[in-house]
Write a protein that holds these residues in place. Structure first.
Motif, short mmCIF file in Angstrom:
data_model
loop_
_atom_site.label_atom_id
_atom_site.label_comp_id
_atom_site.label_asym_id
_atom_site.label_seq_id
_atom_site.Cartn_x
_atom_site.Cartn_y
_atom_site.Cartn_z
N GLU A 6 0.84 -1.20 0.00
CA GLU A 6 0.00 0.00 0.00
C GLU A 6 0.87 1.24 0.00
O GLU A 6 1.97 1.24 0.55
N TRP A 36 -10.55 -2.42 0.93
CA TRP A 36 -9.82 -1.50 1.81
C TRP A 36 -10.50 -1.48 3.17
O TRP A 36 -11.74 -1.37 3.26
N CYS A 95 -5.05 -2.91 2.76
CA CYS A 95 -5.59 -3.54 1.58
C CYS A 95 -5.64 -5.05 1.83
O CYS A 95 -4.67 -5.63 2.35
#
Length: 117
Positions: A6, A36, A95
């Motif tokens: 990320e 997310w 994520c």
């Protein structure tokens, strides 16, 4: 080995915008549902948004109308465009991928978003 990285977090003022990126390697990206999450210290991770293999997006109340999730299969990357940020959006954003083939779940290391008032 699946790797998730990320990026894009940082410090932003109230009402500002950020775009988070989630780069996935080591798997067939088009077979992955990606989501997310956010996490505040002392609390569980909470889902913000997810995107299907076909590009259909869904949002939780925390993200609806302010965040947009998208994917670029050519780059094996999912984005979270965040706008109208509020102090309560301050969190570490993670994520997560789920492979529809293997059902394996992978998490990234997280990226800090801080919204200052």
């Amino acid at each position: 080995q699946v790797q998730i990285v990320e990026s894009g977090g940082g410090l932003v003022q109230v009402g500002g915008s950020l775009r988070l990126s989630c780069a996935v390697s080591g798997s067939t990206f088009t077979e992955n549902v990606v989501a997310w999450y956010r996490q505040i210290p002392g609390k569980e991770r909470e889902l913000d948004a997810s995107i299907s293999t076909g590009g259909s997006a869904s949002y939780q109340a925390s993200a609806k109308d302010r965040f947009t999730i998208s994917r670029d299969n050519a780059k094996s990357t999912v984005y979270l465009q965040m706008s109208s940020l509020k102090p309560e959006d301050t969190a570490v954003y993670y994520c997560r991928t789920i492979s529809l083939r293997s059902r394996q779940v992978y998490w990234g290391q997280g990226t800090q978003v801080t919204v200052s008032s």
